[in-house]
Design a protein around this motif. Structure first.
Motif, PDB file in Angstrom:
ATOM      1  N   PRO A  98     -13.760  41.084  23.572  1.00  3.05           N
ATOM      2  CA  PRO A  98     -12.632  41.677  24.308  1.00  3.05           C
ATOM      3  C   PRO A  98     -12.975  42.000  25.756  1.00  3.05           C
ATOM      4  CG  PRO A  98     -13.488  43.206  22.647  1.00  3.05           C
ATOM      5  CD  PRO A  98     -14.306  41.964  22.557  1.00  3.05           C
ATOM      6  N   ARG A 117     -10.315  46.641  26.585  1.00  2.00           N
ATOM      7  CA  ARG A 117     -10.135  46.675  25.135  1.00  2.00           C
ATOM      8  C   ARG A 117     -11.374  47.217  24.408  1.00  2.00           C
ATOM      9  NH1 ARG A 117      -5.817  43.069  23.324  1.00  2.00           N
ATOM     10  NH2 ARG A 117      -4.886  42.036  25.100  1.00  2.00           N
ATOM     11  N   ARG A 131      -5.416  45.650  20.290  1.00  2.00           N
ATOM     12  CA  ARG A 131      -5.282  44.222  19.936  1.00  2.00           C
ATOM     13  C   ARG A 131      -3.970  43.934  19.224  1.00  2.00           C
ATOM     14  NH1 ARG A 131     -11.360  42.220  18.460  1.00  2.00           N
ATOM     15  NH2 ARG A 131     -12.447  43.791  19.644  1.00  2.00           N
ATOM     16  N   HIS A 168     -14.486  37.155  18.866  1.00  2.00           N
ATOM     17  CA  HIS A 168     -13.759  37.356  20.122  1.00  2.00           C
ATOM     18  C   HIS A 168     -14.412  38.477  20.946  1.00  2.00           C
ATOM     19  CE1 HIS A 168     -10.414  37.872  22.836  1.00  2.00           C
ATOM     20  NE2 HIS A 168     -10.443  39.160  22.559  1.00  2.00           N
ATOM     21  N   TYR A 227     -17.601  54.835  14.440  1.00  2.00           N
ATOM     22  CA  TYR A 227     -16.346  55.251  15.093  1.00  2.00           C
ATOM     23  C   TYR A 227     -15.585  56.235  14.204  1.00  2.00           C
ATOM     24  CZ  TYR A 227     -17.101  51.245  18.165  1.00  2.00           C
ATOM     25  OH  TYR A 227     -17.625  50.363  19.068  1.00  2.00           O
ATOM     26  N   ILE A 259      -8.965  50.984  18.886  1.00  2.00           N
ATOM     27  CA  ILE A 259      -9.543  49.627  18.907  1.00  2.00           C
ATOM     28  C   ILE A 259      -8.516  48.631  18.376  1.00  2.00           C
ATOM     29  CG2 ILE A 259     -11.281  48.145  17.769  1.00  2.00           C
ATOM     30  CD1 ILE A 259     -13.242  50.537  18.024  1.00  2.00           C
ATOM     31  N   ILE A 270     -10.807  45.747  11.935  1.00  2.00           N
ATOM     32  CA  ILE A 270     -10.127  44.570  12.485  1.00  2.00           C
ATOM     33  C   ILE A 270      -9.855  43.542  11.378  1.00  2.00           C
ATOM     34  CG2 ILE A 270     -10.378  42.632  14.100  1.00  2.00           C
ATOM     35  CD1 ILE A 270     -11.956  44.603  15.904  1.00  2.00           C
ATOM     36  N   ASN A 328     -29.580  46.919  12.448  1.00  2.00           N
ATOM     37  CA  ASN A 328     -28.972  48.031  11.709  1.00  2.00           C
ATOM     38  C   ASN A 328     -29.964  48.616  10.699  1.00  2.00           C
ATOM     39  OD1 ASN A 328     -28.833  46.154   9.637  1.00  2.00           O
ATOM     40  ND2 ASN A 328     -26.660  45.744   9.932  1.00  2.00           N
ATOM     41  N   GLU A 387     -10.244  37.728  15.756  1.00  2.00           N
ATOM     42  CA  GLU A 387     -11.434  37.035  15.239  1.00  2.00           C
ATOM     43  C   GLU A 387     -12.653  37.851  15.653  1.00  2.00           C
ATOM     44  OE1 GLU A 387     -11.147  34.603  13.284  1.00  2.00           O
ATOM     45  OE2 GLU A 387      -9.085  33.976  13.664  1.00  2.00           O
ATOM     46  N   LYS A 402     -22.491  47.141  18.587  1.00  2.00           N
ATOM     47  CA  LYS A 402     -23.787  46.854  19.213  1.00  2.00           C
ATOM     48  C   LYS A 402     -23.781  45.473  19.877  1.00  2.00           C
ATOM     49  CE  LYS A 402     -26.031  47.284  15.285  1.00  2.00           C
ATOM     50  NZ  LYS A 402     -24.895  47.520  14.394  1.00  2.00           N
ATOM     51  N   THR A 452     -20.514  48.884  14.737  1.00  2.00           N
ATOM     52  CA  THR A 452     -20.416  49.985  15.697  1.00  2.00           C
ATOM     53  C   THR A 452     -20.421  49.479  17.139  1.00  2.00           C
ATOM     54  OG1 THR A 452     -22.806  50.303  15.437  1.00  2.00           O
ATOM     55  CG2 THR A 452     -21.375  51.800  14.217  1.00  2.00           C
TER      56      THR A 452
HETATM   57  N1  LIG Z   1     -15.577  49.786  20.989  1.00  2.00           N
HETATM   58  C1  LIG Z   1     -14.953  48.676  20.590  1.00  2.00           C
HETATM   59  N2  LIG Z   1     -13.801  48.302  21.156  1.00  2.00           N
HETATM   60  C2  LIG Z   1     -13.194  47.180  20.766  1.00  2.00           C
HETATM   61  N3  LIG Z   1     -13.628  46.374  19.800  1.00  2.00           N
HETATM   62  C3  LIG Z   1     -14.771  46.698  19.170  1.00  2.00           C
HETATM   63  C4  LIG Z   1     -15.480  47.867  19.541  1.00  2.00           C
HETATM   64  N4  LIG Z   1     -16.589  47.956  18.778  1.00  2.00           N
HETATM   65  C5  LIG Z   1     -16.580  46.891  17.956  1.00  2.00           C
HETATM   66  N5  LIG Z   1     -15.485  46.136  18.196  1.00  2.00           N
HETATM   67  C6  LIG Z   1     -15.166  44.891  17.486  1.00  2.00           C
HETATM   68  O1  LIG Z   1     -15.596  45.035  16.139  1.00  2.00           O
HETATM   69  C7  LIG Z   1     -16.280  43.878  15.694  1.00  2.00           C
HETATM   70  C8  LIG Z   1     -17.706  44.232  15.278  1.00  2.00           C
HETATM   71  O2  LIG Z   1     -18.421  44.671  16.407  1.00  2.00           O
HETATM   72  P1  LIG Z   1     -19.929  44.250  16.678  1.00  2.00           P
HETATM   73  O3  LIG Z   1     -20.169  42.855  16.166  1.00  2.00           O
HETATM   74  O4  LIG Z   1     -20.251  44.520  18.072  1.00  2.00           O
HETATM   75  O5  LIG Z   1     -20.668  45.275  15.726  1.00  2.00           O
HETATM   76  P2  LIG Z   1     -22.210  45.442  15.458  1.00  2.00           P
HETATM   77  O6  LIG Z   1     -22.500  46.879  15.652  1.00  2.00           O
HETATM   78  O7  LIG Z   1     -22.991  44.470  16.253  1.00  2.00           O
HETATM   79  O8  LIG Z   1     -22.283  45.123  13.921  1.00  2.00           O
HETATM   80  P3  LIG Z   1     -23.399  44.333  13.079  1.00  2.00           P
HETATM   81  O9  LIG Z   1     -24.575  45.238  12.978  1.00  2.00           O
HETATM   82  O10 LIG Z   1     -22.737  44.144  11.754  1.00  2.00           O
HETATM   83  O11 LIG Z   1     -23.648  43.060  13.808  1.00  2.00           O
HETATM   84  C9  LIG Z   1     -16.198  42.882  16.839  1.00  2.00           C
HETATM   85  O12 LIG Z   1     -15.093  42.035  16.637  1.00  2.00           O
HETATM   86  C10 LIG Z   1     -15.976  43.741  18.048  1.00  2.00           C
HETATM   87  O13 LIG Z   1     -15.256  43.029  19.023  1.00  2.00           O
END
Ligand SMILES: Nc1ncnc2c1ncn2[C@@H]1O[C@H](COP(=O)(O)OP(=O)(O)OP(=O)(O)O)[C@@H](O)[C@H]1O
Length: 418
Positions: free
Chosen positions: A37, A41, A236, A35, A224, A232, A268, A198, A32, A78, A76
């Motif tokens: 991690p 993770r 999981r 979630h 990534y 990643i 994911i 973003n 999800e 964040k 990414t």
């Molecule tokens: N380095 C990582 N290792 C493990 N899981 C990751 C990693 N980076 C991102 N995820 C997973 O990918 C998903 C998206 O990450 P996140 O919400 O942090 O992105 P974001 O950069 O904030 O994106 P947005 O700008 O769309 O909000 C989440 O479920 C997060 O747990």
């Protein structure tokens, strides 16, 4: 008669109407998006986590953390890293005898100043304060007053994560948060803000005073690569039952997601959807072929998420490019390869944009603003921009090519029409 029969069936110990054990997933929450991690993770973000921690480090001694802005494309990590560092900071501060707390605001949800301050106040409040934060019904000024009282009463340090900060209607709350200390509204608690966006150009829109105080440290999170996405997802894989996930699934999903955007959320999502497809088909294992279907679903979701809470004009601009792309490439003729479709010049997009504004009864933005909006979409890989030289008579010009499937864009935009 029917009732009796039904009753008897229902009472037997082998009612097979419901599946009692999920044949595919054993711990689906791991896939999800909300979630969070554990450290083990989080992949490929050690440096970013270290830098963020360094910026807020003074907080563990009860001193002011630096305000930070985190930029990067969607998915990414964040939000993940901001929450992770904040959570660890609160723990470490407590060990040092410092009362710390963090609040998380999704500004795409809480776009107004009042909603955002309400969310912060209610998330840091506890019963001990005996301060009441209603969902609504009090003025913005009263929410602030109560928030300041809670902070002064309970905490030495507060971190406030403003995710998708660019979706806030205005800078009012930023102004308040950045000046709470100096204006003497909060005397016993230091406040740090982590803004996440973003939109790489977001800062340019900020009020100068807010900018200088909120942008003390800035970080850009890169997308990534396939290897990282692979890790990643692999971290999981215990979301699935043992032996259910075929070996080729994760590498395939990683390759697809890396080629398109380097977006962990999408990777994911692809994995979760591939599992759901296996479930729906009654397959015993998650097969590589499900990944392709899963990717299409994830693509629609990703796009929906990207334009969630975007301004009407940002959507009109996109709609204009979509109209042109569909005219050029009628229904069904669209191909995944973006380079097969020609781009459209800014002025052409602008003409259609003007027509859309007329239909919607909205005033048009300037050509310059529309150009900026197109740039924002380009940064998020919704479209691609290319510079062309039109020869000495014409000068150079930019063309815009939609990277998303125009039919998907059209359908999702139609859902969000205000
Ligand atoms: N380095 C990582 N290792 C493990 N899981 C990751 C990693 N980076 C991102 N995820 C997973 O990918 C998903 C998206 O990450 P996140 O919400 O942090 O992105 P974001 O950069 O904030 O994106 P947005 O700008 O769309 O909000 C989440 O479920 C997060 O747990």
């Amino acid at each position: 008669m029917f009732h009796r029969k039904h009753g008897v069936q229902g009472m037997s110990d082998s009612d097979d109407l419901f599946i009692r054990e999920d044949p595919i997933f054993v711990n689906k929450e791991l896939l999800e998006i909300s979630h969070l991690p554990d450290e083990g993770r989080i992949v490929g973000r050690d440096e970013e986590i270290g830098q963020l921690a360094n910026a807020v480090n003074p907080a563990i001694f009860g001193q002011s953390p630096s305000n930070v802005l985190i930029y990067g494309k969607t998915g990414t990590g964040k939000s993940l890293c901001a929450k992770y560092v904040s959570r660890r900071l609160v723990g470490t501060a407590e060990e040092e005898g410092v009362d710390a707390v963090f609040a998380y605001v999704d500004c795409a949800q809480d776009t107004t100043e009042t909603q955002a301050v309400q969310t912060i106040a209610s998330s840091v409040n506890t019963e001990e304060t005996e301060i009441y934060i209603p969902d609504k019904g009090i003025s913005t000024a009263t929410y602030y007053k109560r928030l300041w009282r809670i902070l002064d009463q309970k905490y030495d340090v507060t971190l406030i994560i403003l995710d998708e900060i660019d979706k806030l209607e205005d800078d009012a709350i930023l102004m308040q948060l950045s000046r709470a200390g100096e204006a003497g509204k909060v005397t016993d608690c230091k406040i740090g803000v982590m803004g996440i966006s973003n939109k790489i150009k977001y800062k340019d829109r900020m009020d100068e005073r807010v900018k200088s105080s909120l942008c003390e440290r800035e970080f850009v999170f890169p997308p990534y690569n396939a290897g990282q996405l692979n890790e990643i997802m692999a971290a999981r894989n215990d979301a699935f039952r043992n032996g259910v996930l075929e070996d080729a699934v994760i590498p395939r999903a990683a390759a697809l997601a890396a080629r398109e955007h380097g977006d962990a959320r999408k990777a994911i999502d692809i994995l979760r959807y591939a599992g759901e497809i296996a479930q729906a088909k009654g397959a015993e294992t998650v097969r590589e072929e499900f990944v392709v279907q899963a990717r299409e679903r994830a693509e629609v979701d990703r796009f929906r998420e990207l334009i969630r809470g975007s301004t009407p004009h940002s959507r009109y601009v996109l709609q204009a490019l979509t109209v042109l792309s569909l005219e050029h490439n009628p229904e069904g003729a669209y191909s995944d390869a973006a380079d097969e479709t020609d781009g459209f010049r800014t002025t052409r997009v602008y003409d259609v944009y003007e027509q859309i504004c007329r239909q919607e009864g909205a005033d048009t933005l300037s050509l310059r603003r529309v150009r900026d909006l197109l740039k924002e979409h380009a940064f998020l890989d919704i479209l691609e921009q290319s510079r062309h030289s039109g020869g000495s008579a014409e000068g150079s010009y930019t063309e815009h090519t939609l990277l998303e499937d125009p039919e998907v864009v059209r359908d999702v935009l139609a859902e969000t029409v205000s």
